[in-house]
Design a protein around this motif. Structure first.
Motif, mmCIF file in Angstrom:
data_model
loop_
_atom_site.group_PDB
_atom_site.id
_atom_site.type_symbol
_atom_site.label_atom_id
_atom_site.label_comp_id
_atom_site.label_asym_id
_atom_site.label_seq_id
_atom_site.Cartn_x
_atom_site.Cartn_y
_atom_site.Cartn_z
ATOM 1 N N THR A 40 0.832 -1.206 0.000
ATOM 2 C CA THR A 40 0.000 0.000 0.000
ATOM 3 C C THR A 40 0.861 1.248 0.000
ATOM 4 O O THR A 40 0.517 2.243 -0.633
ATOM 5 N N GLY A 41 1.985 1.200 0.690
ATOM 6 C CA GLY A 41 2.901 2.338 0.693
ATOM 7 C C GLY A 41 3.497 2.587 -0.678
ATOM 8 O O GLY A 41 3.639 3.737 -1.105
ATOM 9 N N ARG A 42 3.821 1.512 -1.401
ATOM 10 C CA ARG A 42 4.370 1.669 -2.753
ATOM 11 C C ARG A 42 3.324 2.231 -3.692
ATOM 12 O O ARG A 42 3.638 3.059 -4.550
ATOM 13 N N ILE A 43 2.075 1.792 -3.540
ATOM 14 C CA ILE A 43 0.999 2.310 -4.387
ATOM 15 C C ILE A 43 0.780 3.790 -4.105
ATOM 16 O O ILE A 43 0.630 4.595 -5.036
ATOM 17 N N GLU A 44 0.789 4.168 -2.837
ATOM 18 C CA GLU A 44 0.621 5.573 -2.478
ATOM 19 C C GLU A 44 1.771 6.412 -3.023
ATOM 20 O O GLU A 44 1.553 7.524 -3.506
ATOM 21 N N MET A 45 2.995 5.887 -2.953
ATOM 22 C CA MET A 45 4.140 6.623 -3.491
ATOM 23 C C MET A 45 4.009 6.801 -5.006
ATOM 24 O O MET A 45 4.295 7.873 -5.535
ATOM 25 N N ASP A 47 1.224 6.951 -6.677
ATOM 26 C CA ASP A 47 0.158 7.929 -6.865
ATOM 27 C C ASP A 47 0.684 9.343 -6.637
ATOM 28 O O ASP A 47 0.384 10.265 -7.413
ATOM 29 N N LEU A 48 1.467 9.525 -5.586
ATOM 30 C CA LEU A 48 2.035 10.843 -5.310
ATOM 31 C C LEU A 48 2.993 11.281 -6.416
ATOM 32 O O LEU A 48 2.997 12.455 -6.816
ATOM 33 N N ARG A 49 3.774 10.362 -6.935
ATOM 34 C CA ARG A 49 4.689 10.715 -8.029
ATOM 35 C C ARG A 49 3.909 11.146 -9.266
ATOM 36 O O ARG A 49 4.298 12.091 -9.955
ATOM 37 N N GLU A 50 2.824 10.447 -9.541
ATOM 38 C CA GLU A 50 1.984 10.809 -10.688
ATOM 39 C C GLU A 50 1.374 12.199 -10.492
ATOM 40 O O GLU A 50 1.331 13.007 -11.428
ATOM 41 N N ARG A 51 0.921 12.494 -9.303
ATOM 42 C CA ARG A 51 0.355 13.818 -9.023
ATOM 43 C C ARG A 51 1.405 14.909 -9.179
ATOM 44 O O ARG A 51 1.136 15.971 -9.745
#
Length: 64
Positions: A40-45, A47-51
């Motif tokens: 989940t942390g990798r997915i959130e990271m 997502d943040l990189r994409e933003r």
């Protein structure tokens, strides 16, 4: 009597050293596991990189 006390002391020291070695091993394994975040942390990271990428594109005036 003294021989038995010496043997008990020696066995106690061996047990203590074994316990310390076990704790060192556990700590080294824990430190190794901290390098990889949970999924989940990798997915959130990601997502943040994409933003951030999108915000940088907006700031540069590029339409995505």
């Amino acid at each position: 009597m003294i021989t038995g006390l010496g043997a008990a002391g020696w066995a106690g020291l061996r047990a203590w050293n074994g316990w310390l070695e076990l704790k060192r091993f556990e700590l080294s394994q824990t430190v190794g596991d901290r390098n990889l975040p949970p999924a989940t942390g990798r997915i959130e990271m990601a997502d943040l990189r994409e933003r951030v990428r999108k915000l940088e594109a907006i700031a540069a005036g590029i339409d995505i």
